[in-house]
Design an enzyme around this catalytic site. Structure first.
Site, PDB file in Angstrom:
ATOM      1  N   ASP A 216       0.829  -1.205   0.000  1.00 17.78           N
ATOM      2  CA  ASP A 216       0.000   0.000   0.000  1.00 17.78           C
ATOM      3  C   ASP A 216       0.868   1.263   0.000  1.00 17.78           C
ATOM      4  O   ASP A 216       1.708   1.450   0.876  1.00 17.78           O
ATOM      5  CB  ASP A 216      -0.883  -0.048   1.254  1.00 17.78           C
ATOM      6  CG  ASP A 216      -1.719   1.193   1.483  1.00 17.78           C
ATOM      7  OD1 ASP A 216      -1.889   1.984   0.538  1.00 17.78           O
ATOM      8  OD2 ASP A 216      -2.216   1.360   2.619  1.00 17.78           O
ATOM      9  N   HIS A 390      -4.135   4.394   6.647  1.00 17.94           N
ATOM     10  CA  HIS A 390      -3.003   3.895   5.858  1.00 17.94           C
ATOM     11  C   HIS A 390      -1.675   4.184   6.552  1.00 17.94           C
ATOM     12  O   HIS A 390      -1.518   5.201   7.235  1.00 17.94           O
ATOM     13  CB  HIS A 390      -3.007   4.545   4.475  1.00 17.94           C
ATOM     14  CG  HIS A 390      -4.229   4.263   3.677  1.00 17.94           C
ATOM     15  ND1 HIS A 390      -4.335   3.193   2.813  1.00 17.94           N
ATOM     16  CD2 HIS A 390      -5.418   4.906   3.611  1.00 17.94           C
ATOM     17  CE1 HIS A 390      -5.535   3.192   2.248  1.00 17.94           C
ATOM     18  NE2 HIS A 390      -6.210   4.232   2.720  1.00 17.94           N
TER      19      HIS A 390
END
Length: 572
Positions: A216, A390
């Site tokens: 990610d 995130h």
């Protein structure tokens, strides 16, 4: 593990089966992204070994401002349709729209099993019920720690923290080596549900040796560590304490159930009732309570229509609209158009989110309208009212160092995020020849020796969904919509007698000068059309002549033309 629901099922996945695998050794392993590269959203990729394939995620992306009338964007899965017989299943990392939103449009075409956690399956079922209620997919419920053996692939589900419960990474063993897909993650040491990212599983894969790591990239530009979700809870607690005399309205993502849980807990401590506003907010909370992911008593909640009649200091409103979506609960409230809740100087509005790139104008407009209602508004980033789901830069470093892959591909990010994440991997010792910045449709081939190369492409792109219509709208249709938005439309209806003579001309327009505003122009247009149709001709030639004569007149008055639509009406 391996709970199943819906439709007839293939053979049950086992924790460790290890037999019945085809002899595929020596064949290349290929990873093929079909979405999510160079963009935020529309995540989907395929992992192929020999004649077998698994798919990871199938998300959507929301349209840009110039995509007029388009509801959402989904990945072009032509490649998967052509190889449908090779697909063993789709593995879903978590229940956000950018990872599951494409399934209602893609899954019926592929008709393969879906592997996901209980909450994610529940969210997918809700979406399927809206778009394709007659389709009955096969679901396999999995949880962190489970391993699913499918032919050449042995897929291990690994717990990760994110802004939605039950998020997973996948460690995938293949005859060519181990592939790690991190999914969306962060390293929250104090998650709301106590389910931490499984460092041990990642370290174990690192010791075993990871051939390819897919990680990610969303927050690679943010230095340091992403704060814990508990930070937001502490901020909420302070706001509740400081604003005891006000009604508190909190706008956040409907999928952020950890945040919703904190709101419910604090509301109970301060003796406030909660009104849920927004279809998706109500649906997410109802499902999460039903499945046990959110804990709150029934008497905590009140219908939205009762909120205005209660004392302000006894109510919390939890609503959608943190991104300024035009028909969301918060935006309707800010315009004074919400049927149940009217905002005023007794309200404190907390926008618990940061704008997604492209939504800044919508959010700013909403904030201005909220202030005009007399509300006090808390929205600044430094107020600690939102944290990301995130990993930031230091967490990404830790994950790369823990896994130490031979090959690395940054995923889930815009192009600049991918480039910076690739540089980070090189700085941490991943061989430069093993780091790849890829685009949708690229094919990464990997050998057992750890060498990789991007060779060839498959079809990949974007399919636009407009209402119930699904198709490739990028060409003429969007061009027509932009032209209509810029210049409007002019219809010219011509009544024709049996012999083809013109008996009358009627005109109407939208988004262009109306007849009452430009009588002389419309008179000139009518005379030009009549003159153009003096000579006998066929219908197609008549329409062409009408357009040509109208444009000649309009060119003397304006630089741009409206869309001219000729209509022929035969009488008698």
């Amino acid at each position: 593990m391996g709970k199943e629901s819906g439709g007839s099922s293939p053979s049950k996945p086992n924790r460790r089966r290890g037999k019945g695998k085809p002899s595929n050794r020596g064949k290349e392993l290929k990873w093929i992204p079909l979405g999510g590269m160079g963009e935020i959203g529309k995540n989907i990729s395929a992992l192929q070994y020999g004649d077998e394939m698994i798919v990871i995620d199938c998300g959507l992306k929301f349209p840009e401002e110039d995509m007029l009338g388009i509801d959402l964007l989904i990945p072009d899965v032509s490649f998967l349709e052509q190889n449908r017989g090779k697909i063993r299943g789709i593995f879903i990392t978590h229940g956000h729209e950018d990872h599951i939103g494409g399934l209602p449009y893609v899954l019926p075409k592929l008709d393969v099993p879906v592997y996901a956690t209980r909450l994610t399956i529940g969210l997918i079922k809700n979406k399927l019920a809206e778009v394709c209620p007659r389709y009955k997919p096969v679901f396999h419920e999995i949880g962190a720690g489970d391993t699913v053996d499918l032919g050449s692939f042995s897929v291990r589900a690994i717990a990760v923290c994110h802004s939605i419960p039950d998020a997973l990474a996948y460690g995938i063993r293949t005859p060519a080596g181990v592939v790690l897909h991190t999914g969306d993650f962060k390293l929250d040491a104090q998650p709301i549900d106590g389910r931490t990212t499984d460092y041990g599983a990642f370290a174990e894969l690192g010791r075993e040796g990871v051939l390819l790591m897919l990680s990610d990239s969303t927050n690679v530009e943010r230095e340091g560590f992403t704060q814990s979700e508990r930070t937001v809870g502490r901020t909420f607690e302070q706001l509740f304490r400081l604003h005891k005399d006000k009604r508190i309205v909190i706008a956040t993502f409907a999928s952020n159930l950890h945040r919703a849980q904190q709101v419910f807990n604090i509301a109970m401590r301060y003796n406030r009732k909660v009104a849920l506003v927004g279809r998706s907010m109500i649906a997410y909370v109802d499902l999460a309570r039903k499945l046990g992911y959110v804990s709150a008593p029934d008497d905590l909640f009140i219908p939205a229509q009762e909120a205005d009649g209660m004392q302000p200091n006894r109510v919390v409103v939890l609503t959608t609209g943190s991104q300024g979506e035009p028909f969301s609960g918060l935006v309707l409230m800010s315009k004074g158009e919400h049927r149940q809740i009217k905002l005023g100087n007794r309200d404190l509005v907390v926008i618990s989110a940061t704008p997604i790139p492209g939504n800044e104008k919508l959010v700013s407009r909403t904030i201005n309208m909220l202030f005009s209602c007399g509300c006090e508004v808390v929205y600044e980033r430094d107020q600690a009212i939102h944290v990301s789901g995130h990993a930031s830069r230091e967490e990404l470093k830790m994950m790369i160092s823990l896994v130490n892959p031979r090959c690395f591909v940054p995923v889930h990010g815009e192009y600049r995020h991918q480039v910076r994440h690739a540089q980070l991997a090189r700085d941490l010792g991943v061989p430069a020849k093993g780091v790849f910045v890829m685009s949708n449709g690229d094919v990464l081939s990997l050998s057992q020796g750890g060498k990789g190369s991007v060779e060839g492409r498959v079809q990949a792109g974007t399919i636009m969904v407009d209402g119930l219509a699904v198709g490739e709208f990028q060409g003429s249709l969007l061009k027509e919509r932009r032209e209509l938005a810029q210049d409007g439309i002019l219809t010219i209806a011509v009544a024709l007698g049996p012999d083809g003579s013109v008996r009358g001309v009627d005109m109407d327009s939208r988004g262009f000068l109306h007849r009452q505003d430009a009588k002389d122009l419309y008179g000139e247009l009518e005379r030009a059309v009549v003159k153009a149709l003096e000579a006998p001709m066929g219908d197609d030639a008549m329409r062409t002549a009408i357009r040509k004569s109208a444009r000649e007149v309009l060119s003397r008055y304006t630089k741009g033309y409206p869309a001219i639509v000729p209509l022929l009406v035969r009488q008698g």
